[in-house]
Design an enzyme around this catalytic site. Structure first.
Site, PDB file in Angstrom:
ATOM      1  N   ASP A 199      14.438  34.218 115.062  1.00 32.93           N
ATOM      2  CA  ASP A 199      15.446  34.647 115.333  1.00 32.93           C
ATOM      3  C   ASP A 199      16.635  34.249 113.947  1.00 32.93           C
ATOM      4  O   ASP A 199      16.274  32.839 113.930  1.00 32.93           O
ATOM      5  CB  ASP A 199      15.689  34.107 117.136  1.00 32.93           C
ATOM      6  CG  ASP A 199      15.031  35.982 117.326  1.00 32.93           C
ATOM      7  OD1 ASP A 199      14.831  36.434 116.967  1.00 32.93           O
ATOM      8  OD2 ASP A 199      14.445  35.523 118.870  1.00 32.93           O
ATOM      9  N   TYR A 248       4.752  25.765 117.265  1.00 29.93           N
ATOM     10  CA  TYR A 248       6.486  25.187 117.285  1.00 29.93           C
ATOM     11  C   TYR A 248       6.366  24.719 118.274  1.00 29.93           C
ATOM     12  O   TYR A 248       5.858  24.231 118.746  1.00 29.93           O
ATOM     13  CB  TYR A 248       6.418  26.873 118.488  1.00 29.93           C
ATOM     14  CG  TYR A 248       7.117  27.752 117.525  1.00 29.93           C
ATOM     15  CD1 TYR A 248       7.773  28.425 116.551  1.00 29.93           C
ATOM     16  CD2 TYR A 248       6.418  29.040 117.020  1.00 29.93           C
ATOM     17  CE1 TYR A 248       8.276  29.427 115.983  1.00 29.93           C
ATOM     18  CE2 TYR A 248       5.911  29.927 116.891  1.00 29.93           C
ATOM     19  CZ  TYR A 248       6.918  30.602 116.208  1.00 29.93           C
ATOM     20  OH  TYR A 248       7.198  31.531 115.472  1.00 29.93           O
TER      21      TYR A 248
END
EC number: 5.4.99.12
Length: 244
Positions: A52, A110
């Site tokens: 995003d 992540y």
């Protein structure tokens, strides 16, 4: 026909995410424009993740098909001359035609960075999330253990996902603390839409005491989105590694 694999680093601050859009600035759009400039071809790139806007990457993986005679390892230097300063090709190489950056992936890692202090931040906000209320990091570390393994993570997915199943396997989940900087690392075979950011929001709730440590397992098992934490801002999130 040749298949070129790229490892890409980017600062997501000024991008509207990875995926190309007609009007907005995206990483994929800039990359495909650079490929066009050096090969003369309109190539379609495959990305390992659809990050995003505001999300960063140290090792995004992409691939594209080309008829260009440029050696695989030379695409790194050639593309970097055409890319903006907030995108860098770390490595390029020719790979088998069967390789696909997304579908060949076996998992991803992540990280999410939090600064925990009462005082406001004067700089660095584009790379971290500022939490003013004191966090109990030891409880947050204990909460990580509940997420390990194979679970239905429906409670940790934002609306709008096209995922066929909400079951994922988290293989590693840990926290590193250095004074007031908290870095959360999570690896899984795949992630749902906003899954990492909602899990981090849940950990923050545990750290502040809003969510009891013993309730974390129930939140996972019940699968009710409103019982999990907020979806924290994208700026603290970094794609660290993609596994193949």
């Amino acid at each position: 026909m040749r298949n070129i694999k790229l490892i890409i680093e980017f600062d997501g601050t000024n991008f509207c995410g990875w995926q190309r859009q007609v009007k907005d600035r995206t990483v994929q759009g800039c990359l495909e424009n650079a490929i066009l400039k050096i090969t003369g071809e309109k190539s379609l790139t495959n990305g390992s993740s659809r990050t995003d806007g505001g999300v960063h990457a140290k090792a995004m993986v992409a691939n594209f098909i080309t008829n260009s005679s440029i050696p695989g390892e030379k695409f790194r230097e050639a593309l970097n001359t055409k890319l903006p300063d907030d995108i860098s090709i770390i490595k390029s190489e020719e790979v088998d035609m069967e390789f696909h950056a997304r579908y060949s992936s076996k998992g991803k890692m992540y990280s999410y960075t939090i600064v925990n202090r009462y005082e406001k931040l004067a700089f660095g906000k584009q790379y971290l999330h500022h939490v003013r209320k004191e966090l109990n990091v030891e409880d947050m570390k204990k909460a990580c253990e509940y997420f390990l393994g194979k679970h239905d993570f429906k409670a940790f997915m934002s609306p709008g996902s096209s995922a066929k199943t909400t079951v994922r396997t988290i293989t590693d989940f840990y926290i590193e603390e250095n004074k007031n900087v908290i870095r959360i690392f999570i690896s899984a075979d795949g992630f749902l839409y906003n899954m990492v950011r909602i899990i981090v929001g849940t950990l923050i709730n545990v750290g502040t005491g809003k969510t009891k440590l013993q309730d974390v397992n129930n939140i996972i098992n019940d699968g009710i989105r409103k019982n999990a934490g907020m979806c924290v801002p994208p700026n603290g999130l970094v794609l660290e590694k993609v596994f193949y």
